[in-house]
Design a protein around this motif. Structure first.
Motif, PDB file in Angstrom:
ATOM      1  N   GLU A  21      13.474  12.300   2.715  1.00  0.00           N
ATOM      2  CA  GLU A  21      14.636  11.881   3.573  1.00  0.00           C
ATOM      3  C   GLU A  21      14.108  11.738   4.915  1.00  0.00           C
ATOM      4  OE1 GLU A  21      19.123  13.194   5.237  1.00  0.00           O
ATOM      5  OE2 GLU A  21      18.424  13.845   3.245  1.00  0.00           O
ATOM      6  N   ILE A  22      13.502  12.587   5.387  1.00  0.00           N
ATOM      7  CA  ILE A  22      12.859  12.812   6.768  1.00  0.00           C
ATOM      8  C   ILE A  22      11.835  11.549   6.975  1.00  0.00           C
ATOM      9  CG2 ILE A  22      11.839  14.085   8.859  1.00  0.00           C
ATOM     10  CD1 ILE A  22      13.287  16.692   7.448  1.00  0.00           C
ATOM     11  N   ILE A  23      10.927  11.588   6.229  1.00  0.00           N
ATOM     12  CA  ILE A  23      10.024  10.891   6.108  1.00  0.00           C
ATOM     13  C   ILE A  23      10.236   9.482   6.209  1.00  0.00           C
ATOM     14  CG2 ILE A  23       8.050   9.620   4.666  1.00  0.00           C
ATOM     15  CD1 ILE A  23       7.387  12.713   3.666  1.00  0.00           C
ATOM     16  N   GLU A  24      11.632   8.928   5.447  1.00  0.00           N
ATOM     17  CA  GLU A  24      11.794   7.706   5.580  1.00  0.00           C
ATOM     18  C   GLU A  24      12.957   7.121   6.473  1.00  0.00           C
ATOM     19  OE1 GLU A  24      13.054   7.332   1.505  1.00  0.00           O
ATOM     20  OE2 GLU A  24      10.902   7.661   0.600  1.00  0.00           O
ATOM     21  N   MET A  25      13.140   8.186   7.606  1.00  0.00           N
ATOM     22  CA  MET A  25      14.138   7.760   8.564  1.00  0.00           C
ATOM     23  C   MET A  25      13.474   7.041   9.373  1.00  0.00           C
ATOM     24  SD  MET A  25      16.138  11.343   9.455  1.00  0.00           S
ATOM     25  CE  MET A  25      17.003  12.237   7.993  1.00  0.00           C
ATOM     26  N   LYS A  26      14.228   6.167  10.069  1.00  0.00           N
ATOM     27  CA  LYS A  26      13.449   5.216  11.097  1.00  0.00           C
ATOM     28  C   LYS A  26      13.056   6.193  12.664  1.00  0.00           C
ATOM     29  CE  LYS A  26      14.119   1.175  13.891  1.00  0.00           C
ATOM     30  NZ  LYS A  26      14.891  -0.110  14.207  1.00  0.00           N
ATOM     31  N   LYS A  56      -8.724   5.755   3.519  1.00  0.00           N
ATOM     32  CA  LYS A  56      -8.996   5.273   4.918  1.00  0.00           C
ATOM     33  C   LYS A  56      -7.803   5.624   5.768  1.00  0.00           C
ATOM     34  CE  LYS A  56     -12.437   3.316   2.922  1.00  0.00           C
ATOM     35  NZ  LYS A  56     -13.573   3.752   2.872  1.00  0.00           N
ATOM     36  N   THR A  57      -6.822   6.353   5.590  1.00  0.00           N
ATOM     37  CA  THR A  57      -5.668   6.704   6.198  1.00  0.00           C
ATOM     38  C   THR A  57      -5.042   7.888   5.827  1.00  0.00           C
ATOM     39  OG1 THR A  57      -3.722   5.837   7.309  1.00  0.00           O
ATOM     40  CG2 THR A  57      -3.964   5.311   5.094  1.00  0.00           C
ATOM     41  N   ILE A  58      -4.251   8.800   6.711  1.00  0.00           N
ATOM     42  CA  ILE A  58      -3.270   9.796   6.526  1.00  0.00           C
ATOM     43  C   ILE A  58      -2.185   9.345   7.212  1.00  0.00           C
ATOM     44  CG2 ILE A  58      -2.787  12.161   6.548  1.00  0.00           C
ATOM     45  CD1 ILE A  58      -5.874  12.806   6.380  1.00  0.00           C
ATOM     46  N   ASP A  59      -1.071   8.777   6.536  1.00  0.00           N
ATOM     47  CA  ASP A  59       0.314   8.663   6.991  1.00  0.00           C
ATOM     48  C   ASP A  59       1.407   9.546   7.446  1.00  0.00           C
ATOM     49  OD1 ASP A  59      -0.307   5.549   6.799  1.00  0.00           O
ATOM     50  OD2 ASP A  59      -0.455   6.252   4.853  1.00  0.00           O
ATOM     51  N   ILE A  60       1.176  10.669   6.558  1.00  0.00           N
ATOM     52  CA  ILE A  60       1.918  11.952   6.692  1.00  0.00           C
ATOM     53  C   ILE A  60       1.346  12.989   6.464  1.00  0.00           C
ATOM     54  CG2 ILE A  60       4.042  12.786   5.643  1.00  0.00           C
ATOM     55  CD1 ILE A  60       4.386   9.786   4.583  1.00  0.00           C
ATOM     56  N   MET A 107       0.875  -1.201   0.179  1.00  0.00           N
ATOM     57  CA  MET A 107       0.059   0.063  -0.030  1.00  0.00           C
ATOM     58  C   MET A 107       0.757   1.219   0.131  1.00  0.00           C
ATOM     59  SD  MET A 107      -3.247  -0.777   0.066  1.00  0.00           S
ATOM     60  CE  MET A 107      -4.053   0.485   0.693  1.00  0.00           C
ATOM     61  N   LYS A 108       0.584   2.033  -0.912  1.00  0.00           N
ATOM     62  CA  LYS A 108       1.238   3.677  -0.867  1.00  0.00           C
ATOM     63  C   LYS A 108       0.887   4.282   0.356  1.00  0.00           C
ATOM     64  CE  LYS A 108       1.560   4.033  -5.767  1.00  0.00           C
ATOM     65  NZ  LYS A 108       1.049   4.961  -6.901  1.00  0.00           N
ATOM     66  N   LYS A 109       1.874   4.723   0.838  1.00  0.00           N
ATOM     67  CA  LYS A 109       1.462   5.739   2.052  1.00  0.00           C
ATOM     68  C   LYS A 109       0.949   7.071   1.441  1.00  0.00           C
ATOM     69  CE  LYS A 109       4.100   3.968   5.297  1.00  0.00           C
ATOM     70  NZ  LYS A 109       3.637   3.360   6.656  1.00  0.00           N
ATOM     71  N   VAL A 110       0.020   7.541   2.438  1.00  0.00           N
ATOM     72  CA  VAL A 110      -0.713   8.869   2.062  1.00  0.00           C
ATOM     73  C   VAL A 110      -0.206   9.851   2.668  1.00  0.00           C
ATOM     74  CG1 VAL A 110      -3.126   9.787   2.003  1.00  0.00           C
ATOM     75  CG2 VAL A 110      -2.710   7.007   1.779  1.00  0.00           C
ATOM     76  N   VAL A 111      -0.184  10.863   1.633  1.00  0.00           N
ATOM     77  CA  VAL A 111       0.538  12.199   2.298  1.00  0.00           C
ATOM     78  C   VAL A 111      -0.375  13.365   2.044  1.00  0.00           C
ATOM     79  CG1 VAL A 111       2.467  13.772   2.216  1.00  0.00           C
ATOM     80  CG2 VAL A 111       2.872  11.326   1.668  1.00  0.00           C
ATOM     81  N   LEU A 112      -0.616  14.320   3.036  1.00  0.00           N
ATOM     82  CA  LEU A 112      -1.617  15.307   2.975  1.00  0.00           C
ATOM     83  C   LEU A 112      -0.552  16.580   3.064  1.00  0.00           C
ATOM     84  CD1 LEU A 112      -3.923  17.067   2.907  1.00  0.00           C
ATOM     85  CD2 LEU A 112      -4.336  16.615   5.413  1.00  0.00           C
ATOM     86  N   ILE A 113      -0.455  17.207   2.007  1.00  0.00           N
ATOM     87  CA  ILE A 113       0.209  18.638   2.134  1.00  0.00           C
ATOM     88  C   ILE A 113      -0.491  19.844   2.087  1.00  0.00           C
ATOM     89  CG2 ILE A 113       2.268  19.839   1.081  1.00  0.00           C
ATOM     90  CD1 ILE A 113       3.088  17.380  -0.086  1.00  0.00           C
ATOM     91  N   THR A 114      -0.501  20.852   3.090  1.00  0.00           N
ATOM     92  CA  THR A 114      -1.344  22.018   3.101  1.00  0.00           C
ATOM     93  C   THR A 114      -0.521  23.001   2.121  1.00  0.00           C
ATOM     94  OG1 THR A 114      -0.407  22.803   4.937  1.00  0.00           O
ATOM     95  CG2 THR A 114      -2.124  21.605   5.382  1.00  0.00           C
ATOM     96  N   GLY A 115      -1.270  23.820   1.417  1.00  0.00           N
ATOM     97  CA  GLY A 115      -0.585  24.726   0.474  1.00  0.00           C
ATOM     98  C   GLY A 115      -0.037  24.235  -0.356  1.00  0.00           C
ATOM     99  N   GLY A 116      -0.405  22.999  -1.300  1.00  0.00           N
ATOM    100  CA  GLY A 116       0.333  22.345  -2.089  1.00  0.00           C
ATOM    101  C   GLY A 116       0.065  22.672  -3.527  1.00  0.00           C
ATOM    102  N   SER A 117      -0.280  23.812  -3.900  1.00  0.00           N
ATOM    103  CA  SER A 117      -0.439  24.276  -5.243  1.00  0.00           C
ATOM    104  C   SER A 117       0.637  25.057  -6.036  1.00  0.00           C
ATOM    105  CB  SER A 117      -2.050  24.912  -5.399  1.00  0.00           C
ATOM    106  OG  SER A 117      -1.894  26.294  -4.676  1.00  0.00           O
ATOM    107  N   SER A 118       1.605  25.679  -4.928  1.00  0.00           N
ATOM    108  CA  SER A 118       2.525  26.351  -5.514  1.00  0.00           C
ATOM    109  C   SER A 118       3.904  26.341  -4.560  1.00  0.00           C
ATOM    110  CB  SER A 118       2.203  28.052  -5.685  1.00  0.00           C
ATOM    111  OG  SER A 118       1.796  28.409  -4.548  1.00  0.00           O
ATOM    112  N   GLY A 162       2.281   7.568  12.562  1.00  0.00           N
ATOM    113  CA  GLY A 162       2.141   8.964  11.599  1.00  0.00           C
ATOM    114  C   GLY A 162       3.252   9.871  11.739  1.00  0.00           C
ATOM    115  N   ARG A 163       3.649  10.544  10.905  1.00  0.00           N
ATOM    116  CA  ARG A 163       4.877  11.574  10.452  1.00  0.00           C
ATOM    117  C   ARG A 163       4.166  13.017  10.188  1.00  0.00           C
ATOM    118  NH1 ARG A 163       9.856   8.966  10.038  1.00  0.00           N
ATOM    119  NH2 ARG A 163       9.615   6.658  10.819  1.00  0.00           N
ATOM    120  N   VAL A 164       4.603  13.760  11.029  1.00  0.00           N
ATOM    121  CA  VAL A 164       4.128  15.372  10.846  1.00  0.00           C
ATOM    122  C   VAL A 164       5.507  16.232  10.643  1.00  0.00           C
ATOM    123  CG1 VAL A 164       3.345  17.142  11.754  1.00  0.00           C
ATOM    124  CG2 VAL A 164       2.081  15.043  12.271  1.00  0.00           C
ATOM    125  N   ILE A 165       5.284  16.939   9.525  1.00  0.00           N
ATOM    126  CA  ILE A 165       6.318  17.656   9.242  1.00  0.00           C
ATOM    127  C   ILE A 165       5.994  19.206   9.085  1.00  0.00           C
ATOM    128  CG2 ILE A 165       8.378  18.402   7.635  1.00  0.00           C
ATOM    129  CD1 ILE A 165       8.663  15.554   6.892  1.00  0.00           C
TER     130      ILE A 165
END
Length: 267
Positions: free
Chosen positions: A224-229, A69-73, A1-12, A122-125
């Protein structure tokens, strides 16, 4: 399953670069925009969200959850710029900046964190700014809004660690984006005691953005940060001098550091 990412302000700008880079890297990406209809052929999924409007946040998150069904990042990127003398900046504009740059991410987290708590992962940046590490002349409100988010993230990180939810800040320096075009500029007031200093600083700020690096650098760091343990708390992305300015603030006497900043801005 692909990780689901939500990015606010993602249009520019940085948000768009991050969204495209993560999608090309195999993530399922949803960006947000206050007006997604303006981007009919956008290369990623765009959903409507205004981070100042709790109902639009709830609607956007519900839409994504219905599909995935999920938001991972979560990447809290939506933000606004502002310049002006502290004294002459309208309080309504100060409030608008804080509503977007500080309260906005907190509102989004109040809707997304219950999802991550339920799934126990979850991961939050949070996208802050190198400007958030220091009170910059004629950018004081922007510095304050990003500095507040830096500190809040430290608290979130400790509170959510036992839930397997990792928080990190990414503080960009100057990058070639359209932020200058959308930034609120307090007017340069003729005869004001701040006229010369503000006008000179405004030109310097815009020159820095125009000469900035490609925001793909920020996108690569976020991946890189998302994929760090076990990612760290604070990350800076920018020129050597921009990052080194934070180090100097820690080691130089306060007055000497202040003198250095004033010289840089011609004050």
């Amino acid at each position: 399953m692909k990780k689901v990412v939500l990015i606010t302000g993602g249009s520019s700008g940085i948000g768009k670069s991050v969204a495209i880079h993560l999608q090309e890297s195999g993530y399922k990406v949803y960006g947000t925009s206050r007006n997604p209809d303006r981007y009919p052929e956008f290369p990623i999924n765009l959903v409507q969200m205004n981070v100042q409007d709790p109902k639009s946040i709830e609607s956007a998150v519900s839409f994504i959850l219905d599909k995935e069904k999920t938001i991972d990042i979560l990447v809290n990127n939506a933000g606004v710029g502002i310049t002006g003398p502290m004294e002459e900046t309208p309080i309504d504009e100060v409030k608008n900046t804080m509503e977007t740059n500080f309260y906005g991410p907190l509102r989004v987290l109040q809707v997304v964190l219950p999802v991550m708590r339920k799934q126990r992962s979850g991961r939050v940046i949070n996208i802050t700014s190198i400007a958030g590490y220091m009170g910059l002349p004629y950018r004081g409100i922007y510095s304050a809004s990003k500095g507040a988010l830096e500190i809040a993230t430290e608290a979130y990180r400790m509170e959510c660690a036992h839930l397997n939810i990792y928080f990190s800040n990414v503080a960009p320096g100057d990058f070639a984006t359209n932020i200058a075009a959308g930034r609120f500029h307090a007017p340069v007031v003729k005869g004001s005691d701040y006229e010369t200093g503000y006008a000179n600083t405004l030109k310097l700020i815009d020159d820095h953005v125009d000469d900035g690096s490609d925001p793909i650098e920020v996108a690569k760091k976020i991946k890189e940060i998302i994929e760090m343990k076990n990612p760290g708390i604070h990350y800076k992305v920018g020129s050597f001098l921009q990052k080194f300015s934070i180090v100097l603030k820690k080691i130089l006497p306060e007055k000497q550091y202040e003198k250095m900043l004033k010289k840089h801005y011609g004050l």
